[in-house]
Scaffold this active site. Structure first.
Site, PDB file in Angstrom:
ATOM      1  N   TRP A 158       8.668  16.938 -21.882  1.00  0.00           N
ATOM      2  CA  TRP A 158       8.131  18.293 -21.823  1.00  0.00           C
ATOM      3  C   TRP A 158       8.512  18.919 -20.490  1.00  0.00           C
ATOM      4  O   TRP A 158       8.444  18.270 -19.445  1.00  0.00           O
ATOM      5  CB  TRP A 158       6.610  18.237 -21.965  1.00  0.00           C
TER       6      TRP A 158
ATOM      7  N   TYR B 149       9.389  21.883 -27.537  1.00  0.00           N
ATOM      8  CA  TYR B 149       9.895  21.766 -26.175  1.00  0.00           C
ATOM      9  C   TYR B 149      11.297  22.356 -26.087  1.00  0.00           C
ATOM     10  O   TYR B 149      12.216  21.908 -26.782  1.00  0.00           O
ATOM     11  CB  TYR B 149       9.916  20.307 -25.715  1.00  0.00           C
TER      12      TYR B 149
ATOM     13  N   ARG C  49       7.430  22.069  -9.050  1.00  0.00           N
ATOM     14  CA  ARG C  49       6.929  22.695 -10.281  1.00  0.00           C
ATOM     15  C   ARG C  49       6.131  23.955  -9.977  1.00  0.00           C
ATOM     16  O   ARG C  49       6.145  24.917 -10.747  1.00  0.00           O
ATOM     17  CB  ARG C  49       6.075  21.695 -11.066  1.00  0.00           C
TER      18      ARG C  49
END
Length: 334
Positions: A21, A54, A228
């Site tokens: 993912w 995804y 991230r």
């Protein structure tokens, strides 16, 4: 690598699962993704988790290519169905019989296999009768395209209803895939007790809280470049709930605990979720092979009661525990 049984079944899976993912087909180039899968295999991981949604199916394609040279019987391939895929038409989403039966064909094609080991309802579908959904899963099991059935982010009551129907239809519901970490403990009050009663295991995602529990995000500082928290493709949104100074300050208190155990903070976080006996496996993602090699060292680690108390003293009060946070969209997403 240690292995655990998945729910009340004879299927064993690696207690560290490789998941793609937010990486394969979107954030990470294919060559790097294949190298990460190879690192997982070299580390003893046999279980691989993906979903049709995804990167809008691209993640399944990358994983299928990366595993194509492996002996099929030596790996466990998991995927999911629910969220919109393809052109996102009115029937390109949800858990209707139509969407499930058509989605499995696409997943099998992209994954280059004639069956998946575990097919999971990615969320609960309030717009489709549960009987219709479970009948479709039962038919796929009988066709041999799906060996086992699981779900993701279902409430305790939804698990009980699904388990009852599955039993009536002649198969088992053996797993649930929820978010679970030191900072996200919403499954502990209701989902875990219900699952233990029903013979359902947890395969948990985000055990490192999208990277927060690695300790790389410091209070009062900008996120590291390329992390991230700076990813505008979706990663930043997911991590924002933890990006506050109170949480980040608490997480820094984990550093000496990890150091005393000879672990990295990421290894400590993964090892912590595996202390829960209802957890069969923790899903790790990776944008680099080195991350896989590092995180798999959490397998087999046992944390004593004093360590668990120290962790709770550091950040236990910062954790989200409200069971109402286990939820699915009220209506299908299109």
């Amino acid at each position: 690598m240690d292995f655990r049984y998945l729910g009340n079944s004879g299927l064993k899976i690696s207690e560290i699962t490789y998941g793609n993912w937010l990486t394969h087909g979107s954030q990470v180039e294919n060559e790097q993704a294949v190298r990460s899968v190879r690192a997982a295999l070299d580390a003893g991981i046999t279980t691989f988790d993906t979903a049709d949604v995804y990167a809008n199916t691209a993640a399944e394609t990358v994983l299928g290519g990366a595993l194509a040279s492996e002996r099929r019987e030596s790996v466990e391939i998991f995927t999911k169905v629910y969220f919109p895929t393809g052109p996102k038409g009115p029937n390109d989403t949800g858990l209707s019989r139509k969407h499930i039966m058509e989605s499995i064909e696409g997943s099998l094609r992209r994954l280059r296999t004639d069956h998946v080991d575990l097919y999971q309802a990615h969320r609960y579908d309030y717009d489709t009768p549960l009987e219709e959904t479970m009948q479709a899963f039962a038919d796929l099991v009988r066709q041999g395209k799906v060996l086992y059935v699981g779900v993701s982010e279902w409430t305790a009551d939804q698990l009980k209803a699904g388990h009852t129907l599955a039993k009536e239809l002649g198969f088992q519901l053996i797993s649930n895939q929820p978010q679970y970490s030191m900072l996200w403990r919403v499954i502990e009050e209701k989902v875990v007790p219900a699952s233990e009663e029903l013979g359902i295991s947890q395969i948990v995602w985000s055990p490192v809280a999208q990277g927060i529990l690695t300790g790389k995000y410091k209070p009062g500082e900008q996120p590291p470049a390329g992390s991230r928290a700076t990813d505008e493709k979706g990663g930043a949104d997911m991590i924002s709930r933890f990006m506050n100074d109170e949480t980040l300050t608490g997480v820094q208190k984990l550093a000496p605990i990890a150091q005393d155990l000879g672990l990295t903070m990421a290894q400590l976080a993964v090892a912590w979720v595996l202390q829960n006996n209802n957890v069969a496996s923790a899903i790790i993602g990776a944008s680099r092979p080195e991350q896989v090699t590092d995180n798999v060292k959490a397998s087999g680690v046992k944390l004593d009661d004093e360590t668990l108390r120290r962790i709770d003293n550091a950040i236990g009060g910062l954790a989200q525990r409200d069971p109402a946070q286990t939820k699915s969209p009220e209506h299908r997403l299109t």
